[in-house]
Design a protein around this motif. Structure first.
Motif, PDB file in Angstrom:
ATOM      1  N   VAL A  35       0.741  -1.034  -0.096  1.00 36.94           N
ATOM      2  CA  VAL A  35      -0.023   0.119   0.010  1.00 36.94           C
ATOM      3  C   VAL A  35       0.943   1.370  -0.023  1.00 36.94           C
ATOM      4  O   VAL A  35       0.709   2.107  -0.750  1.00 36.94           O
ATOM      5  N   SER A  78      -4.800  -0.295  -6.753  1.00 39.01           N
ATOM      6  CA  SER A  78      -5.385   0.539  -5.918  1.00 39.01           C
ATOM      7  C   SER A  78      -6.022  -0.235  -4.748  1.00 39.01           C
ATOM      8  O   SER A  78      -6.314  -1.467  -4.648  1.00 39.01           O
ATOM      9  N   VAL A  79      -6.268   0.649  -3.627  1.00 40.49           N
ATOM     10  CA  VAL A  79      -6.690  -0.058  -2.434  1.00 40.49           C
ATOM     11  C   VAL A  79      -8.294  -0.007  -2.306  1.00 40.49           C
ATOM     12  O   VAL A  79      -8.796   1.122  -2.711  1.00 40.49           O
ATOM     13  N   GLU A  81     -11.881  -0.007  -0.319  1.00 37.97           N
ATOM     14  CA  GLU A  81     -12.555   0.786   0.924  1.00 37.97           C
ATOM     15  C   GLU A  81     -12.352  -0.332   2.208  1.00 37.97           C
ATOM     16  O   GLU A  81     -11.774   0.247   3.085  1.00 37.97           O
ATOM     17  N   ARG A  84      -8.313  -0.153   2.725  1.00 36.33           N
ATOM     18  CA  ARG A  84      -7.941   1.015   3.500  1.00 36.33           C
ATOM     19  C   ARG A  84      -8.337   0.970   4.801  1.00 36.33           C
ATOM     20  O   ARG A  84      -7.099   1.423   5.727  1.00 36.33           O
ATOM     21  N   ASP A  85      -9.280   0.583   5.230  1.00 36.34           N
ATOM     22  CA  ASP A  85      -9.481   0.454   6.627  1.00 36.34           C
ATOM     23  C   ASP A  85      -8.850  -0.576   7.355  1.00 36.34           C
ATOM     24  O   ASP A  85      -8.220  -0.403   8.464  1.00 36.34           O
ATOM     25  N   GLU A  88      -4.858   0.817   7.798  1.00 35.12           N
ATOM     26  CA  GLU A  88      -4.924   1.624   8.947  1.00 35.12           C
ATOM     27  C   GLU A  88      -4.912   1.057  10.344  1.00 35.12           C
ATOM     28  O   GLU A  88      -3.881   1.343  11.337  1.00 35.12           O
TER      29      GLU A  88
END
Length: 318
Positions: A35, A78-79, A81, A84-85, A88
């Protein structure tokens, strides 16, 4: 070996863990690298492995999690949704592990170098001196520079590592550790009490010679006993800006003084002072070690504060 690698080894071994997860730290690190770099190839170079292996790891993670983390095409990565969570959250986990390792490593480091301290002149010479000596005996690689002053030192701009401060602290970005509280009592010499008027209540203080610590020229006492509060504002016989001088005046038989109990009680034990109006005194005053706000304390700062805390408990509170 890092904390992360040790956890990876445990995860791949037969050693039972208290908590298991479908994705191990090595997989988390691989996903984070993809990422951050935006590329399987660059992530593989960063982790010193090959692109195919990184691709397999991420695919295996998606299978175990039951969710697509990345959208792939021949030219673009691409990441999602969900990805992405997840990124993090696992970034926080890996960062926490690295921070834990850094904290342990720093804790194990032997204190060394110069430690600069500031402390009030009276409390410093009567109590902190002993704590400094104990600290230096424990850590021979540390040297100390101490400023004894009653001014409020700007520890950041003046390069001070630790300030020992008596009283309530102002709000600031500095960090502080409470060492304890100073309790107080009223004292007078037996000779003074033999020749003075009876002393049974706070109101009787009006007929006595008082010795007051008045650093800014405004003598006065606010005495508390449980829920009761009394103000003593009449003019003292001696108004002094030094607590040791006030104690010496009381020892000379000049009147009644209010002292921290660590100063007064040894003289009571030696029959040179008597405690009067038991229960009446100013409210206890906090004592703090103040230092620059940092995520991890320098070992010499950390250990000096620990020595001060232990010293306070043994020879002030004790």
């Amino acid at each position: 070996m890092t904390v992360v690698r040790r956890l990876i080894r445990l995860a791949k071994s037969d050693t039972p863990l208290l908590m298991t997860t479908t994705v191990d730290f090595a997989e988390m690190q691989a996903f984070i690298a993809v990422v951050v770099e935006g590329s399987f190839t660059t992530a593989a170079e960063r982790l010193n492995t090959d692109k195919a292996r990184i691709s397999r790891i991420v695919r295996r993670m998606e299978e175990k999690l039951g969710a697509r983390l990345l959208n792939r095409s021949t030219r673009h990565l691409s990441v999602t949704e969900v990805g992405r969570d997840y990124f993090e959250r696992v970034s926080s986990i890996v960062k926490a592990a690295e921070m834990a390792e850094a904290a342990v490593a720093q804790r194990a480091e032997e204190p060394k170098g110069r430690l600069k301290i500031t402390v009030g002149a009276e409390f410093g010479t009567m109590r902190v001196d002993g704590w400094i000596a104990a600290f230096l005996h424990r850590w021979p690689k540390v040297s100390i520079e101490t400023e004894y002053t009653n001014r409020l030192v700007d520890i950041i701009h003046e390069g001070v590592d630790v300030a020992i401060r008596i009283g309530s602290l102002e709000d600031s970005e500095l960090s502080a550790r409470k060492l304890g509280e100073l309790s107080y009592g009223l004292y007078a010499s037996p000779g003074y009490l033999d020749r003075a008027a009876p002393l049974r209540t706070v109101d009787d203080l009006k007929r006595h010679d008082l010795i007051m610590h008045a650093p800014r020229g405004r003598p006065g006492w606010t005495l508390v006993n449980g829920e009761k509060t009394e103000k003593v504002l009449h003019t003292p016989r001696c108004a002094l800006d030094n607590t040791v001088a006030a104690m010496n005046a009381a020892l000379s038989g000049l009147g009644i003084v209010q002292l921290p109990t660590y100063m007064g009680e040894p003289h009571v034990a030696g029959s040179r002072l008597t405690r009067v109006l038991q229960g009446w005194a100013r409210i206890p005053v906090p004592v703090h070690a103040v230092f620059a706000s940092t995520r991890y304390m320098d070992p010499k700062v950390r250990d000096f504060v620990d020595v001060c805390r232990d010293g306070f408990r043994s020879d002030v509170e004790g």
